[in-house]
Scaffold this motif. Structure first.
Motif, short mmCIF file in Angstrom:
data_model
loop_
_atom_site.label_atom_id
_atom_site.label_comp_id
_atom_site.label_asym_id
_atom_site.label_seq_id
_atom_site.Cartn_x
_atom_site.Cartn_y
_atom_site.Cartn_z
N THR A 40 0.82 -1.22 0.00
CA THR A 40 0.00 0.00 0.00
C THR A 40 0.85 1.27 0.00
O THR A 40 0.36 2.35 0.25
CB THR A 40 -0.92 0.01 1.24
N GLY A 88 -3.48 -5.16 1.25
CA GLY A 88 -2.60 -4.64 2.30
C GLY A 88 -2.82 -5.38 3.60
O GLY A 88 -3.71 -6.24 3.70
N ASN A 129 -4.10 -4.38 6.23
CA ASN A 129 -5.48 -4.17 6.69
C ASN A 129 -6.28 -3.53 5.57
O ASN A 129 -5.73 -2.89 4.67
CB ASN A 129 -5.53 -3.35 8.00
N GLU A 175 -8.33 -0.99 5.51
CA GLU A 175 -8.34 0.47 5.42
C GLU A 175 -7.16 1.00 4.61
O GLU A 175 -7.32 1.85 3.73
CB GLU A 175 -8.35 1.10 6.82
N ARG A 176 -5.96 0.50 4.88
CA ARG A 176 -4.79 0.93 4.12
C ARG A 176 -4.93 0.53 2.65
O ARG A 176 -4.53 1.27 1.75
CB ARG A 176 -3.51 0.32 4.70
N GLN A 234 -7.24 2.95 0.93
CA GLN A 234 -6.57 4.23 0.68
C GLN A 234 -5.66 4.13 -0.55
O GLN A 234 -5.64 5.03 -1.39
CB GLN A 234 -5.77 4.66 1.90
#
Length: 135
Positions: free
Chosen positions: A31, A53, A55, A57-58, A61
């Motif tokens: 990421t 990634g 997680n 969330e990353r 993004q």
């Protein structure tokens, strides 16, 4: 590429890849800075691209930074690699991290899946030593 004579007497290139399986599913692992650009380039070919990634969330993004609606995100799990024809590893330049990651990925993908690394300073041969199918 091989040059073959055309009907006009000129040479035109002929690809040796004519029997190659098309790449439809691409997984970009990482990421960081490189991942979004690589994901965008792969999506530009019409491939289904997933940024993976540590997680979700990353990964989301990074996928958003690719600025392509064909790029989705997932956490680093076996399910993220389903349907992958090509896996592009883009994580930090640390041999232990890359080797461990590549070993995990190898267990999650089909034998014919192509795995490549975006490493700039580590030996590909060293990274491949920990794999069952290094080629």
């Amino acid at each position: 590429m091989k040059r073959v004579p055309s009907s006009m007497g000129r040479y035109k290139p002929r690809s040796r890849m004519s029997d190659a399986k098309p790449v439809v599913g691409v997984v970009v692992v990482g990421t960081g800075r490189m991942a979004p650009g690589i994901a965008a380039a792969a999506a530009g070919t019409g491939a289904r691209v997933r940024v993976v990634g540590r997680n979700t969330e990353r990964a989301k993004q990074a996928a958003a930074r690719a600025r392509n609606t064909c790029v989705c995100a997932a956490a680093l799990t076996a399910a993220a690699f389903k349907g992958a024809d090509l896996v592009i590893e883009t994580v930090i330049e640390d041999r232990r991290i890359k080797s461990a990651l590549l070993s995990s990925i190898e267990a999650w993908i089909a034998a014919e899946t192509i795995v490549v690394s975006n490493t700039s300073s580590l030996s590909i041969e060293d990274l491949a030593r920990s794999l069952t199918h290094p080629k």
